[in-house]
Design a protein around this motif. Sequence first.
Motif, PDB file in Angstrom:
ATOM      1  N   THR A 199      11.744 -12.826  -8.992  1.00 31.10           N
ATOM      2  CA  THR A 199      10.478 -13.950  -9.042  1.00 31.10           C
ATOM      3  C   THR A 199       9.555 -13.509 -10.286  1.00 31.10           C
ATOM      4  OG1 THR A 199       9.112 -12.401  -7.523  1.00 31.10           O
ATOM      5  CG2 THR A 199      10.616 -14.060  -6.634  1.00 31.10           C
ATOM      6  N   ALA A 200       9.632 -12.330 -10.791  1.00 27.87           N
ATOM      7  CA  ALA A 200       8.665 -11.851 -11.843  1.00 27.87           C
ATOM      8  C   ALA A 200       9.407 -12.380 -12.955  1.00 27.87           C
ATOM      9  CB  ALA A 200       8.460 -10.466 -11.766  1.00 27.87           C
ATOM     10  N   ILE A 201      10.558 -12.472 -13.140  1.00 28.72           N
ATOM     11  CA  ILE A 201      11.133 -12.901 -14.540  1.00 28.72           C
ATOM     12  C   ILE A 201      11.526 -14.277 -14.600  1.00 28.72           C
ATOM     13  CG2 ILE A 201      12.000 -10.548 -14.692  1.00 28.72           C
ATOM     14  CD1 ILE A 201      15.112 -11.518 -14.167  1.00 28.72           C
ATOM     15  N   ALA A 202      11.396 -14.987 -13.356  1.00 32.22           N
ATOM     16  CA  ALA A 202      12.049 -16.465 -13.307  1.00 32.22           C
ATOM     17  C   ALA A 202      11.349 -17.210 -14.250  1.00 32.22           C
ATOM     18  CB  ALA A 202      11.873 -17.105 -12.132  1.00 32.22           C
ATOM     19  N   ALA A 203      10.021 -17.279 -14.758  1.00 30.18           N
ATOM     20  CA  ALA A 203       9.243 -17.964 -15.659  1.00 30.18           C
ATOM     21  C   ALA A 203       9.311 -17.386 -17.028  1.00 30.18           C
ATOM     22  CB  ALA A 203       7.720 -18.138 -15.366  1.00 30.18           C
ATOM     23  N   ASN A 204      10.218 -16.355 -17.473  1.00 32.08           N
ATOM     24  CA  ASN A 204      10.307 -15.880 -18.724  1.00 32.08           C
ATOM     25  C   ASN A 204       9.139 -15.317 -19.340  1.00 32.08           C
ATOM     26  OD1 ASN A 204      13.063 -15.917 -19.346  1.00 32.08           O
ATOM     27  ND2 ASN A 204      12.845 -18.533 -19.385  1.00 32.08           N
ATOM     28  N   PRO A 205       8.355 -14.389 -18.397  1.00 27.25           N
ATOM     29  CA  PRO A 205       7.145 -13.824 -19.085  1.00 27.25           C
ATOM     30  C   PRO A 205       7.304 -13.183 -20.238  1.00 27.25           C
ATOM     31  CG  PRO A 205       7.993 -12.500 -17.248  1.00 27.25           C
ATOM     32  CD  PRO A 205       8.889 -13.759 -17.484  1.00 27.25           C
ATOM     33  N   ALA A 206       6.124 -13.162 -21.044  1.00 22.05           N
ATOM     34  CA  ALA A 206       6.406 -12.175 -22.268  1.00 22.05           C
ATOM     35  C   ALA A 206       6.123 -10.868 -22.134  1.00 22.05           C
ATOM     36  CB  ALA A 206       5.305 -12.751 -23.533  1.00 22.05           C
ATOM     37  N   VAL A 207       5.491 -10.362 -20.848  1.00 18.11           N
ATOM     38  CA  VAL A 207       5.189  -9.160 -20.527  1.00 18.11           C
ATOM     39  C   VAL A 207       5.927  -8.875 -19.066  1.00 18.11           C
ATOM     40  CG1 VAL A 207       4.010  -7.058 -20.248  1.00 18.11           C
ATOM     41  CG2 VAL A 207       3.435  -8.843 -21.974  1.00 18.11           C
ATOM     42  N   LEU A 208       6.716  -7.781 -19.075  1.00 21.17           N
ATOM     43  CA  LEU A 208       7.067  -7.530 -17.497  1.00 21.17           C
ATOM     44  C   LEU A 208       6.526  -6.086 -17.163  1.00 21.17           C
ATOM     45  CD1 LEU A 208       8.898  -8.257 -14.955  1.00 21.17           C
ATOM     46  CD2 LEU A 208      10.646  -7.435 -16.005  1.00 21.17           C
ATOM     47  N   ILE A 209       5.890  -5.809 -15.842  1.00 19.88           N
ATOM     48  CA  ILE A 209       5.393  -4.801 -15.632  1.00 19.88           C
ATOM     49  C   ILE A 209       5.846  -4.689 -14.290  1.00 19.88           C
ATOM     50  CG2 ILE A 209       2.970  -3.844 -14.958  1.00 19.88           C
ATOM     51  CD1 ILE A 209       1.587  -5.708 -16.805  1.00 19.88           C
ATOM     52  N   MET A 210       6.453  -3.460 -14.230  1.00 20.09           N
ATOM     53  CA  MET A 210       7.092  -3.055 -12.817  1.00 20.09           C
ATOM     54  C   MET A 210       6.553  -1.677 -12.523  1.00 20.09           C
ATOM     55  SD  MET A 210      10.874  -4.750 -13.376  1.00 20.09           S
ATOM     56  CE  MET A 210      11.395  -3.594 -14.614  1.00 20.09           C
ATOM     57  N   ASP A 211       5.990  -1.748 -11.073  1.00 17.39           N
ATOM     58  CA  ASP A 211       5.898  -0.405 -10.406  1.00 17.39           C
ATOM     59  C   ASP A 211       6.553   0.106  -9.472  1.00 17.39           C
ATOM     60  OD1 ASP A 211       4.148   1.664  -9.858  1.00 17.39           O
ATOM     61  OD2 ASP A 211       2.284   0.654  -9.469  1.00 17.39           O
ATOM     62  N   ASP A 212       7.309   1.035  -9.572  1.00 18.23           N
ATOM     63  CA  ASP A 212       8.159   1.713  -8.686  1.00 18.23           C
ATOM     64  C   ASP A 212       9.263   0.374  -8.233  1.00 18.23           C
ATOM     65  OD1 ASP A 212       9.189   3.420  -7.026  1.00 18.23           O
ATOM     66  OD2 ASP A 212       7.462   3.668  -5.771  1.00 18.23           O
ATOM     67  N   PRO A 213       9.945  -0.182  -8.928  1.00 22.13           N
ATOM     68  CA  PRO A 213      10.844  -1.219  -8.584  1.00 22.13           C
ATOM     69  C   PRO A 213      12.109  -0.759  -7.928  1.00 22.13           C
ATOM     70  CG  PRO A 213      11.229  -0.864 -10.924  1.00 22.13           C
ATOM     71  CD  PRO A 213       9.981   0.238 -10.464  1.00 22.13           C
ATOM     72  N   THR A 214      12.658   0.421  -8.043  1.00 20.48           N
ATOM     73  CA  THR A 214      13.808   0.803  -7.443  1.00 20.48           C
ATOM     74  C   THR A 214      13.671   2.048  -6.224  1.00 20.48           C
ATOM     75  OG1 THR A 214      13.885   3.005  -8.818  1.00 20.48           O
ATOM     76  CG2 THR A 214      14.945   0.787  -9.728  1.00 20.48           C
ATOM     77  N   SER A 215      12.227   2.102  -5.617  1.00 21.65           N
ATOM     78  CA  SER A 215      12.064   3.134  -4.626  1.00 21.65           C
ATOM     79  C   SER A 215      12.817   2.651  -3.481  1.00 21.65           C
ATOM     80  CB  SER A 215      10.639   3.163  -4.208  1.00 21.65           C
ATOM     81  OG  SER A 215      10.476   2.013  -3.728  1.00 21.65           O
ATOM     82  N   GLN A 216      13.316   1.500  -2.948  1.00 27.21           N
ATOM     83  CA  GLN A 216      13.879   1.123  -1.929  1.00 27.21           C
ATOM     84  C   GLN A 216      15.551   0.764  -2.475  1.00 27.21           C
ATOM     85  OE1 GLN A 216      11.963  -1.704   0.811  1.00 27.21           O
ATOM     86  NE2 GLN A 216      10.262  -1.164  -0.234  1.00 27.21           N
ATOM     87  N   MET A 217      16.124   1.028  -3.385  1.00 28.13           N
ATOM     88  CA  MET A 217      17.509   0.761  -3.902  1.00 28.13           C
ATOM     89  C   MET A 217      18.161   1.938  -3.803  1.00 28.13           C
ATOM     90  SD  MET A 217      16.988  -1.494  -7.201  1.00 28.13           S
ATOM     91  CE  MET A 217      15.960  -2.841  -7.456  1.00 28.13           C
TER      92      MET A 217
END
Length: 245
Positions: A199-217
């Motif tokens: 959902t964060a990358i769908a609109a092609n943002p210029a900046v992507l900020i991810m905080d702890d995105p793999t904690s449940q992977m």
Amino acid sequence: TGSIPFENWHKTRMPSLTIPIQHSIGISHVYFSTSGLARSYEDKRIVIENLTTRYPGTEQPQLRQINAEVHTGQVVGIIGNSHSGKSTLCRVLAGVIPKIVSAEIEGDWHMFGQRVSDNWPVYNAMNGVVLQNPAGQLSGLADTVADEIAFDLINQGMAEELIQKRVEEVATQMGLIEQLNLRPESLSGGQSQRLAIATAIAANPAVLIMDDPTSQMDPLGRRQFFQWLAQVKEKIGRASCRERV
């Protein structure tokens, strides 16, 4: 090429960093990079100058005199222990502080010449944000994973055929093609994190900020995530933070 302790980050000009695949125990990480989509901005940097942040009711600042500069196409990593301020930094850069969460801020920061205080809609539109709790950032209104990915695109008035194409592209990147017709709440924790990223990358943002995105992977999911992130840096770029890989 390596990671810089968060406590020393304010002393160091940010280099372009490699992305370690291994995960650690008892230590957290944050990463930044910037995007080729920033070409439309005259100033192609993320700049942080003497940033100090203190939450209400606390004596010590969560961030103290942070200085950094990140250029288009970079991936930058920060390592630090829990509660060292990495999530706070993500919230400040995303505009969550001060727009949603109250905090006392000293110093300055801007992305591609844009500041939260100058034009919040413009600043907000160029950021894609993945927070620690993936469920908390999903709309809660979508019947399917596909609808959730499409949510922002629909709000932007994108044509239906373009939305469908973009949803399939993003779902492929995040390994969610087989889940597109499932309900978001039926996903596993790792899949929910993948959906939050989608959902964060769908609109092609210029900046992507991810905080702890793999904690449940699981380990495979983490490996696939970092392979994707390396491809992003290679082909497109983004600005991202992650912690506790």
